[in-house]
Structure formats: structure tokens, C-alpha cells
Scaffold this motif. Sequence first.
Motif, PDB file in Angstrom:
ATOM      1  N   ALA A   1      55.040  -3.591 -53.181  1.00 35.40           N
ATOM      2  CA  ALA A   1      55.363  -2.861 -51.953  1.00 35.40           C
ATOM      3  C   ALA A   1      56.811  -3.131 -51.562  1.00 35.40           C
ATOM      4  N   THR A   2      57.546  -2.084 -51.310  1.00 35.09           N
ATOM      5  CA  THR A   2      58.939  -2.227 -50.899  1.00 35.09           C
ATOM      6  C   THR A   2      59.021  -2.341 -49.383  1.00 35.09           C
ATOM      7  N   SER A   3      60.197  -2.716 -48.915  1.00 31.35           N
ATOM      8  CA  SER A   3      60.387  -2.799 -47.460  1.00 31.35           C
ATOM      9  C   SER A   3      60.214  -1.431 -46.817  1.00 31.35           C
ATOM     10  N   ASP A   4      60.592  -0.369 -47.517  1.00 32.25           N
ATOM     11  CA  ASP A   4      60.409   0.994 -46.991  1.00 32.25           C
ATOM     12  C   ASP A   4      58.928   1.346 -46.915  1.00 32.25           C
ATOM     13  N   ASP A   5      58.142   0.952 -47.928  1.00 32.53           N
ATOM     14  CA  ASP A   5      56.702   1.213 -47.909  1.00 32.53           C
ATOM     15  C   ASP A   5      56.060   0.548 -46.684  1.00 32.53           C
ATOM     16  N   ILE A   6      56.436  -0.698 -46.465  1.00 32.19           N
ATOM     17  CA  ILE A   6      55.878  -1.454 -45.340  1.00 32.19           C
ATOM     18  C   ILE A   6      56.323  -0.849 -44.013  1.00 32.19           C
ATOM     19  N   LYS A   7      57.594  -0.420 -43.949  1.00 32.61           N
ATOM     20  CA  LYS A   7      58.135   0.130 -42.710  1.00 32.61           C
ATOM     21  C   LYS A   7      57.405   1.422 -42.324  1.00 32.61           C
ATOM     22  N   ILE A   8      57.088   2.238 -43.307  1.00 29.49           N
ATOM     23  CA  ILE A   8      56.398   3.505 -43.028  1.00 29.49           C
ATOM     24  C   ILE A   8      55.006   3.245 -42.461  1.00 29.49           C
ATOM     25  N   ILE A   9      54.257   2.343 -43.107  1.00 31.80           N
ATOM     26  CA  ILE A   9      52.912   2.023 -42.630  1.00 31.80           C
ATOM     27  C   ILE A   9      52.983   1.402 -41.237  1.00 31.80           C
ATOM     28  N   ASP A  10      53.939   0.523 -41.045  1.00 30.10           N
ATOM     29  CA  ASP A  10      54.099  -0.135 -39.745  1.00 30.10           C
ATOM     30  C   ASP A  10      54.408   0.885 -38.654  1.00 30.10           C
ATOM     31  N   GLN A  11      55.230   1.870 -38.987  1.00 28.03           N
ATOM     32  CA  GLN A  11      55.567   2.914 -38.019  1.00 28.03           C
ATOM     33  C   GLN A  11      54.327   3.713 -37.633  1.00 28.03           C
ATOM     34  N   HIS A  12      53.491   4.029 -38.627  1.00 30.39           N
ATOM     35  CA  HIS A  12      52.269   4.787 -38.342  1.00 30.39           C
ATOM     36  C   HIS A  12      51.323   4.006 -37.436  1.00 30.39           C
ATOM     37  N   ILE A  13      51.252   2.694 -37.647  1.00 27.00           N
ATOM     38  CA  ILE A  13      50.391   1.860 -36.797  1.00 27.00           C
ATOM     39  C   ILE A  13      50.911   1.864 -35.367  1.00 27.00           C
ATOM     40  N   HIS A  14      52.229   1.759 -35.205  1.00 31.04           N
ATOM     41  CA  HIS A  14      52.806   1.731 -33.871  1.00 31.04           C
ATOM     42  C   HIS A  14      52.735   3.092 -33.178  1.00 31.04           C
ATOM     43  N   GLU A  15      52.517   4.157 -33.964  1.00 24.86           N
ATOM     44  CA  GLU A  15      52.371   5.490 -33.381  1.00 24.86           C
ATOM     45  C   GLU A  15      50.997   5.693 -32.755  1.00 24.86           C
ATOM     46  N   ILE A  16      50.057   4.790 -33.037  1.00 22.28           N
ATOM     47  CA  ILE A  16      48.740   4.880 -32.404  1.00 22.28           C
ATOM     48  C   ILE A  16      48.915   4.539 -30.930  1.00 22.28           C
ATOM     49  N   ASP A  17      48.761   5.533 -30.082  1.00 19.94           N
ATOM     50  CA  ASP A  17      49.019   5.340 -28.652  1.00 19.94           C
ATOM     51  C   ASP A  17      48.077   4.304 -28.061  1.00 19.94           C
ATOM     52  N   SER A  18      46.805   4.400 -28.406  1.00 17.07           N
ATOM     53  CA  SER A  18      45.816   3.440 -27.922  1.00 17.07           C
ATOM     54  C   SER A  18      44.684   3.366 -28.934  1.00 17.07           C
ATOM     55  N   LEU A  19      44.576   2.230 -29.616  1.00 19.30           N
ATOM     56  CA  LEU A  19      43.487   2.057 -30.572  1.00 19.30           C
ATOM     57  C   LEU A  19      42.140   2.107 -29.855  1.00 19.30           C
TER      58      LEU A  19
END
Length: 296
Positions: free
Chosen positions: A185-203
Motif C-alpha cells: 500500500a502506498t501513501s496515496d492508497d492510504i490517503k484515499i481510503i482515509d479521505q473516504h472515512i473522513h467523508e462519513i458525516d456520521s457513522l
Amino acid sequence: MARRESHWVKVVSTQSNIRGVALDATELVRSLAELHNIKGEDARALGEATMGALLTACYCRAGERVNLNIQGTGVVKQALIEAYPEGSARGYIIPRGPDEIIAPISEDIGPWGSGLLSVLKTQDQEAQKPYVGTVPLVTGHLAKDLTFYWHQSEQVPSAVGLVVNLAREKVVSAGGFLVQAMSGATSDDIKIIDQHIHEIDSLGKMISSDPKPMSILAQIFQDTPFLIVEDRPVHTECRCSWNRVRRALTLVGVAEMRAMLEEKGATVRCDFCTKEYKVDPDLLNELINASSSAKK
């Protein structure tokens, strides 16, 4: 209210560099709360701890088990959970007494307060040394502190989410996820997934409206293609037995068993499932004689 089977779904990216698991644990958490006759924040704590243990156990080897022990200054004194990679779990909490002080919840510290989080991994059939990882409760939010555990003790970049929704102090929905970066996993791969998680307004709102594991994973992975590895039911299961009761009685010692004998027996209660075992004088005499013979 219709009850649905609790289950987890495990996936891996087609590049095999990101893996994830999400679970709908509503029925499991509700059943545990009912079993232990708890509600409100106690039920939430037990649910979070049980899901955290299951998510930790889901990538263990067959025959391995996870014991999660959380001790904090917050809403509950302690949570003890045992979970297996085939999707079974049992657990209980030790609540605070009415006169005990609960650390105030603030922006700096979550409902678990400060304390320690320990993960014990043992192999049932192998005489190998168990693995123990212990980290402080840094935030008092269990999902964040489990994320810290994976980084600190396992050296695996991870993200954990845990939610137990309550209505009138009863469990109405529960779910969570664990996503991890794997080799390659590259830093870009991790950054994309992390961004998607933070886009969850309210789990919490997401799980309340659509608790299906695939919905959670689709939001986290989005344009990252993935394969479904496993869709498995998860459930509560206790492994207490008469054999374990006999071993426990032997460990307390002859003097203690003789004291029980004077009371004409004893009752052993399993903390995990609340089942009670009535120990009669005949069994106590048998165990006392066996223990005394073994020492000669």
C-alpha cells in the motif's frame, strides 16, 4: 421490531494492498445487553467492546482467540471480552458502583476515560507463549484507541469505527469497521481510503439508517475495487462447562473447598453467560480427595 442476523463482511482490494471488514452487530449487542440486564451507557460500552474484540479476532488464525481487557475511569470500570475468528464472542462489563466517581467526559477525553487497553492472543491447541499488547487509553474513545493499538502494538496502519445507537436506553443498532493497509500500500492508497472515512458525516446515522456491512465498505472503498473474501454470521457463545467449573474449584484450593463443604455446597456463576452451576457436597469431596492425593 424485526431482528436481523448479525454478520461481518471481509473484503480485500484487487491489488491486495488494503483489507477491510465491517459488521452489523445489532442483534448480537442487543442479546448481550438483555442477557446481562443492562441498558444505556453500560449497554453501549459492552457493545463497543464486543465489536472491538470481534474486529480484532477476525484476522486471527483458526484456533486462536482474543481476550480484550479494557480498564478505564469512565462510564464502566472494566470490560472483558473473548472473541474467536469464526465469529463468536462472549463478554461482560464491571459497572461502577453508585458511590464511585466517573471521570467527566470532555472534548479531551471520551466515555471510557483514561486507563489501559490490553489484547491477549492465545492459541487454544498449541503450547506457545501468548501475545500480549497493552496500550494506554489515549482518547477515551474506544474506536480511536483501538486504532492506536494497531499502530503501536501491531505496526499496522489501521482505522476503526464503532457505533452503538440507543433509543430509550435500549440498543437499536450497532455496527463498525476495521480497515488496514497491507504490504504494497502506498501513501496515496492510504490517503484515499482515509479521505473516504473522513467523508462519513456520521457513522452513527449511517448505521442507524443502513447498517449493512457492504454499505459501509462501499463508502470506504468507493473507486478502489475490492473482492468479497467472507460473509459470516457473528454470534454470542459461551464456552463454560462443568469441566471448567471443576478446574476453577481445584484452583481455589482445598481450604476454600472445605469451607464450601461446611455450607453444604456452593453455586458457581459464569460471569460471561450468567449460567449457574450447583456444586453439591459429593463433587466437593471428590475434588478435595483428588487434590489431597496429588500433593502426597
